[in-house]
Design a protein around this motif. Structure first.
Motif, short mmCIF file in Angstrom:
data_model
loop_
_atom_site.label_atom_id
_atom_site.label_comp_id
_atom_site.label_asym_id
_atom_site.label_seq_id
_atom_site.Cartn_x
_atom_site.Cartn_y
_atom_site.Cartn_z
N PRO A 44 40.17 40.19 33.10
CA PRO A 44 38.69 39.85 34.27
C PRO A 44 38.19 40.78 35.28
O PRO A 44 38.90 41.62 35.79
CB PRO A 44 39.31 39.02 35.05
N ASN A 45 36.51 41.46 34.61
CA ASN A 45 36.54 42.11 35.52
C ASN A 45 36.15 41.72 37.14
O ASN A 45 35.27 41.73 37.39
CB ASN A 45 35.15 42.27 35.34
N ASN A 46 36.85 42.32 37.72
CA ASN A 46 37.42 41.40 39.40
C ASN A 46 37.78 43.09 39.54
O ASN A 46 39.32 42.84 39.55
CB ASN A 46 38.21 40.86 39.59
N THR A 47 37.51 44.25 40.52
CA THR A 47 38.81 45.25 40.79
C THR A 47 38.98 44.85 42.41
O THR A 47 39.31 45.78 43.06
CB THR A 47 38.10 47.03 40.64
N GLU A 48 38.54 44.28 43.37
CA GLU A 48 38.47 43.48 44.58
C GLU A 48 40.12 43.57 44.74
O GLU A 48 40.44 42.74 44.39
CB GLU A 48 37.78 42.22 44.98
N GLU A 49 40.55 44.06 45.78
CA GLU A 49 42.24 44.00 45.84
C GLU A 49 41.83 43.37 46.87
O GLU A 49 41.91 43.95 48.08
CB GLU A 49 42.19 45.67 46.00
N ARG A 50 42.71 41.79 47.27
CA ARG A 50 42.46 41.17 48.42
C ARG A 50 44.13 40.55 48.60
O ARG A 50 44.43 40.53 48.27
CB ARG A 50 41.66 40.29 48.47
N ASN A 51 44.46 41.07 50.13
CA ASN A 51 45.97 39.78 49.67
C ASN A 51 45.89 38.61 50.64
O ASN A 51 47.05 38.00 50.44
CB ASN A 51 46.97 40.36 51.06
N TYR A 52 45.25 37.40 49.62
CA TYR A 52 44.61 36.42 49.77
C TYR A 52 44.22 35.60 48.47
O TYR A 52 43.21 37.37 48.20
CB TYR A 52 44.75 35.98 50.83
N LEU A 53 44.42 34.94 48.18
CA LEU A 53 43.27 34.17 47.56
C LEU A 53 42.68 33.06 47.86
O LEU A 53 43.31 31.93 48.96
CB LEU A 53 44.52 33.30 46.22
N LEU A 54 41.44 32.81 48.25
CA LEU A 54 40.30 31.95 48.36
C LEU A 54 40.46 30.23 47.44
O LEU A 54 39.90 30.09 46.68
CB LEU A 54 39.29 32.48 49.02
N ILE A 55 41.12 29.43 48.02
CA ILE A 55 40.49 28.38 47.39
C ILE A 55 40.54 27.40 48.16
O ILE A 55 41.09 26.76 49.23
CB ILE A 55 42.45 27.81 46.81
N ASP A 56 39.27 26.54 47.80
CA ASP A 56 38.17 25.30 48.48
C ASP A 56 38.38 25.77 49.60
O ASP A 56 38.78 25.41 50.88
CB ASP A 56 39.51 24.60 48.08
N GLY A 57 38.11 27.37 50.13
CA GLY A 57 37.66 27.27 51.69
C GLY A 57 39.17 27.82 52.25
O GLY A 57 38.59 28.23 53.71
#
Length: 228
Positions: free
Chosen positions: A79-92
């Protein structure tokens, strides 16, 4: 691609955004079931990614199947996504990932049990380590929330999942560097301690029997350090 032929409606994926974690897990399990000399069957791959029976796909024109197969070239790359985030955003809503440093013994044990049962059950792993702010992984969570979270993560697209993977890999890499730094620090401290003993022996501050045995111990110690 939306396609309606002979009353069959199929959505063919064009990117990782179109593939859920559940479909990816099923695809991984299929790939791993193949023998070394076996090639993946295009119809089987399309069947898994579209959740359509192979016999229904066979009813479509060859042109449509060929176009669908060509559109799967993106699978060759992560997956072409290099953004490092400490959470997943699901339905807001945000579901925060637990780092290796923060992981409890209970989480660690349950993750290992999940992966021993099915090493591609990433949705269950996420249900353990990815939770809302303030949620604890305890028996109440396991009894009342866990299964619904597994179902939820199964339906998340792989690009969003990729953000969590990027964060976890970064967390593990940092922990590995920290561990190695700690090892190096301990090695240096032991070396300095060994050096001070050696200097004491040279200065004659130790009696002869003590000096003889300490020299042997120092040699073994230094050899052991070099192997770490």
């Amino acid at each position: 691609m939306n396609m309606e032929e002979n009353e069959i409606k199929i959505v063919f994926p064009k990117s990782w955004n179109d593939i859920t974690l559940k479909k990816y897990q099923n695809l991984q399990s299929y790939f791993e079931s193949l023998k070394e000399e076996e090639e993946p069957q295009n119809l089987k791959v399309l069947s898994l990614l579209t959740e359509t029976k192979e016999e229904d796909l066979r009813l479509l024109p060859t042109r449509i199947i060929n176009e669908a197969v060509q559109s799967l070239n993106f699978l060759k790359e992560l997956p072409n996504n290099t953004e490092e985030r400490n959470y997943l955003l699901i339905d807001g809503e945000r579901y925060y990932l637990t780092t290796m440093e923060e992981m409890t013994f209970g989480e660690w044990v349950d993750i290992n049990q999940v992966l021993q049962s099915n090493k591609n059950d990433f949705a269950s792993v996420l249900a353990i380590i990815c939770r809302k702010q303030g949620e604890e992984y305890n028996q109440l969570y396991i009894n009342q929330i866990f299964e619904s979270r597994v179902e939820m993560f199964n339906e998340v697209d792989m690009n969003e999942i990729g953000r969590g993977i990027t964060f976890c890999l970064g967390s593990w890499a940092r922990l590995e560097r920290l561990s190695q730094d700690s090892i190096n620090q301990v090695k240096e401290e032991v070396r300095q301690f060994a050096k001070s003993i050696e200097n004491s022996m040279k200065d004659g501050h130790c009696n002869q029997p003590f000096t003889f045995w300490q020299k042997r111990k120092l040699k073994r110690l230094m050899k052991s350090l070099d192997k770490i």
